[in-house]
Enzyme design. Structure first.
Site, PDB file in Angstrom:
ATOM      1  N   VAL A  33     -46.712 -44.570 -21.813  1.00 45.23           N
ATOM      2  CA  VAL A  33     -45.266 -44.719 -21.971  1.00 45.23           C
ATOM      3  C   VAL A  33     -44.643 -43.400 -22.391  1.00 45.23           C
ATOM      4  O   VAL A  33     -45.305 -42.534 -22.956  1.00 45.23           O
ATOM      5  CB  VAL A  33     -44.877 -45.797 -23.018  1.00 45.23           C
ATOM      6  CG1 VAL A  33     -45.365 -47.161 -22.614  1.00 45.23           C
ATOM      7  CG2 VAL A  33     -45.348 -45.413 -24.391  1.00 45.23           C
ATOM      8  N   LYS A  34     -43.393 -43.266 -22.100  1.00 45.56           N
ATOM      9  CA  LYS A  34     -42.589 -42.164 -22.612  1.00 45.56           C
ATOM     10  C   LYS A  34     -41.657 -42.792 -23.634  1.00 45.56           C
ATOM     11  O   LYS A  34     -40.716 -43.491 -23.288  1.00 45.56           O
ATOM     12  CB  LYS A  34     -41.786 -41.499 -21.485  1.00 45.56           C
ATOM     13  CG  LYS A  34     -40.864 -40.414 -21.979  1.00 45.56           C
ATOM     14  CD  LYS A  34     -39.980 -39.906 -20.846  1.00 45.56           C
ATOM     15  CE  LYS A  34     -38.930 -38.971 -21.386  1.00 45.56           C
ATOM     16  NZ  LYS A  34     -37.890 -38.712 -20.382  1.00 45.56           N
ATOM     17  N   LEU A  35     -41.964 -42.588 -24.884  1.00 46.55           N
ATOM     18  CA  LEU A  35     -41.210 -43.215 -25.968  1.00 46.55           C
ATOM     19  C   LEU A  35     -40.023 -42.344 -26.330  1.00 46.55           C
ATOM     20  O   LEU A  35     -40.167 -41.144 -26.547  1.00 46.55           O
ATOM     21  CB  LEU A  35     -42.131 -43.379 -27.180  1.00 46.55           C
ATOM     22  CG  LEU A  35     -41.537 -44.075 -28.398  1.00 46.55           C
ATOM     23  CD1 LEU A  35     -41.261 -45.542 -28.065  1.00 46.55           C
ATOM     24  CD2 LEU A  35     -42.505 -43.971 -29.562  1.00 46.55           C
TER      25      LEU A  35
END
Length: 127
Positions: free
Chosen positions: A100-102
């Site tokens: 994921v790209k948080l």
């Protein structure tokens, strides 16, 4: 594995280009841009994905060109806690997808992240 490949969490990618889906005018333009780019990792803001909450409406996930995986979801909200909740929902939708790209939004117009809140969210999700 080729030494020139990008390796993330044990998975190998021949392209180092990560492409976001947030600024295209429609799903068709998004699909065409992703296809031309050759990217293998596509970032998708959760709030832009129809996962059944709008029956009969298209989903951004359907517009992604074949073979573009993993889709890298972006939990985006204005607080670390809300972003963490989005992350949990996304992982469930994509069978516990781990990449994921948080990001916690600091500005809804520019989509610039709020870095202190993003770091707080990462620390509280084991990231």
């Amino acid at each position: 594995m080729n030494q020139d490949n990008l390796i993330i969490a044990g998975k190998s990618y021949t392209s180092r280009l990560l492409v976001g889906t947030g600024k295209y005018k429609d799903f068709d333009q998004t699909a065409r841009a992703l296809d031309v780019s050759g990217t293998q990792i596509v970032t998708v803001a959760i709030r832009r994905v129809n996962i059944g909450q709008e029956p009969g409406q298209p989903s951004l996930l359907d517009a992604l060109p074949a073979g573009r995986s993993p889709c890298c979801p972006i939990p985006q909200a204005v607080t670390a806690r809300t972003t963490q909740c989005e992350l949990c929902v996304w992982r469930e939708v994509l069978d516990d997808h781990r990449l994921v790209k948080l990001e916690v939004l600091g500005d809804a117009q520019t989509l610039f992240p709020n870095m202190p809140e993003t770091l707080k969210a990462a620390k509280n999700t084991g990231g």
